[in-house]
Design an enzyme around this catalytic site. Sequence first.
Site, PDB file in Angstrom:
ATOM      1  N   GLU A  71      -6.967   8.556  -5.311  1.00 17.24           N
ATOM      2  CA  GLU A  71      -6.940   7.161  -5.732  1.00 17.24           C
ATOM      3  C   GLU A  71      -8.187   6.760  -6.505  1.00 17.24           C
ATOM      4  O   GLU A  71      -8.100   5.978  -7.463  1.00 17.24           O
ATOM      5  CB  GLU A  71      -6.758   6.258  -4.507  1.00 17.24           C
ATOM      6  CG  GLU A  71      -5.365   6.265  -3.904  1.00 17.24           C
ATOM      7  CD  GLU A  71      -5.104   7.456  -2.981  1.00 17.24           C
ATOM      8  OE1 GLU A  71      -3.978   7.566  -2.470  1.00 17.24           O
ATOM      9  OE2 GLU A  71      -6.036   8.276  -2.785  1.00 17.24           O
ATOM     10  N   PHE A  97      -4.594   2.057   1.715  1.00 12.59           N
ATOM     11  CA  PHE A  97      -5.386   3.132   1.128  1.00 12.59           C
ATOM     12  C   PHE A  97      -6.568   2.626   0.308  1.00 12.59           C
ATOM     13  O   PHE A  97      -7.273   3.424  -0.305  1.00 12.59           O
ATOM     14  CB  PHE A  97      -4.501   4.006   0.225  1.00 12.59           C
ATOM     15  CG  PHE A  97      -3.384   4.727   0.935  1.00 12.59           C
ATOM     16  CD1 PHE A  97      -3.291   4.745   2.320  1.00 12.59           C
ATOM     17  CD2 PHE A  97      -2.410   5.389   0.207  1.00 12.59           C
ATOM     18  CE1 PHE A  97      -2.259   5.399   2.974  1.00 12.59           C
ATOM     19  CE2 PHE A  97      -1.373   6.053   0.845  1.00 12.59           C
ATOM     20  CZ  PHE A  97      -1.294   6.062   2.227  1.00 12.59           C
ATOM     21  N   HIS A 140      -0.360   2.421   7.516  1.00 13.31           N
ATOM     22  CA  HIS A 140       0.615   2.202   6.444  1.00 13.31           C
ATOM     23  C   HIS A 140       1.363   0.877   6.596  1.00 13.31           C
ATOM     24  O   HIS A 140       2.429   0.712   6.006  1.00 13.31           O
ATOM     25  CB  HIS A 140       1.657   3.332   6.434  1.00 13.31           C
ATOM     26  CG  HIS A 140       1.116   4.688   6.128  1.00 13.31           C
ATOM     27  ND1 HIS A 140       0.415   5.423   7.041  1.00 13.31           N
ATOM     28  CD2 HIS A 140       1.190   5.440   5.002  1.00 13.31           C
ATOM     29  CE1 HIS A 140       0.075   6.586   6.505  1.00 13.31           C
ATOM     30  NE2 HIS A 140       0.529   6.617   5.266  1.00 13.31           N
TER      31      HIS A 140
END
Length: 343
Positions: A71, A97, A140
Site C-alpha cells: 500500500e 489497512f 477488516h
Amino acid sequence: MSQESQDPQAAERELTMSRAMVDAIAAEMRANDEVFVMGEDIADYGGIFDSTEGLLEEFGRDRIMDVPISETAFIGAGVGAAQAGMRPIAELMFADFFGVCMDQIYNNMAKNTYMSGGSVSVPMVLMTAVGGTYDDAAQHSQTLYGTFAHLPGMKVVVPSTAYDAKGLMHSAVRDDDPVVYMFHKRLMGLGWMPAPDGPKTPVPRDDYTIPFGEADVKREGSDVSIVTLGLHVHRAMRAAEELADDGVDAEVIDLRTLKPLDTETVLESVRKTGRLVVVDEDYRSYGVTGEIVARVAEDALADLDAVRRVAMPDVPIPYARPLETEVNPGVDDIAAAVRETQG
C-alpha cells in the site's frame, strides 16, 4: 424526503451502489484520459466489493491496474501521478489497512499542496471499504471515519445510496484536492452480503455531481433529529418508522460528507426538534458522534433539551457473529436512544 430523491430524471433505472460507483468512474475515464484506477484485485477480480467490476474490459490494463500488496508503494505512486497532472483513483482495499501507508496518505497526499506553497495539487481519490456486520473480525471491519476526518488536507465523503454514490464519485474525481471516498461493504449490493432496503435507488444515466458539504434530510420530522451516515442511515430510517408507530416523529439526516461538514443543516434540525441522537459505526471516543454533539453545543445549546450518542464501544470488533452484532449499533439501539430523549 430530499428534493434530489424526487428528481424525475432518476426514474430511468435502478442501480446498486457498486454499479453506481462504476458508472461514475467509467464516465470520468471516458471524459478524461488522465483518470485511471489502481489497487489490489481491481482488474480481473473487479474489486472484492465490485467497486471496479467491468472496467478492465473497457479500459484495459494501462488504466485499470492491479498492484502488488504494498500500500505504501502504490498510494505513493498515486500521489506522484496526481502531482504530475493525472487523476488517479487508488483503492485501499480496507480502511483498516491505513496503518501501513499512513505516511503516504497524511504526510504526502494530504499535505503536499500546503508544503509546496500551493505549487502542486493532488487531485486524487483514495477509495476504501469500511464497516462490519459480516464476521471479518478486528482488522477488516472498522469504519474509521473519524481518523481521516480528524486530519486536515483531505476531503472525506461517505455515500449511503446509489444516487449519492454516483454524484459524490463524479465530484471526487473532478476535485483538485485529495478526496477519501469511504464506501460501506454492506451497502454495495453484493449477492454474498445482502444490503438493507434503501441503498439501491433510481440513478440518472446522465452525469451529475453532489456538492461536498451538503447533508441530505432523508426523512423530515419534528420530535428528534437523528444524525448519521453510511449504513446507519438505513438503520435510522427503520428506527424512525418504528418510532412513528409510537407517535414519535423523527428527522433523519445523512451527513454524506465529513470534510467539509454541513453543520448548518444539523443546527437547523436541532433548533426545530430540540433533541439530538447521533449514530455512527465508528468508535464512540474522539469520533464523529462527539464532534457533532460539540458543534451543536457550541451553536444551539439553548435549543437542545436532550442528546444521546449511539456508536461502537471502544473495543476491537469481535469475529463471532453474536458478539459483533452486540457491539454494532442496531435499529433497536437507535430507537431506544430516541425514546430516552423523549422523557
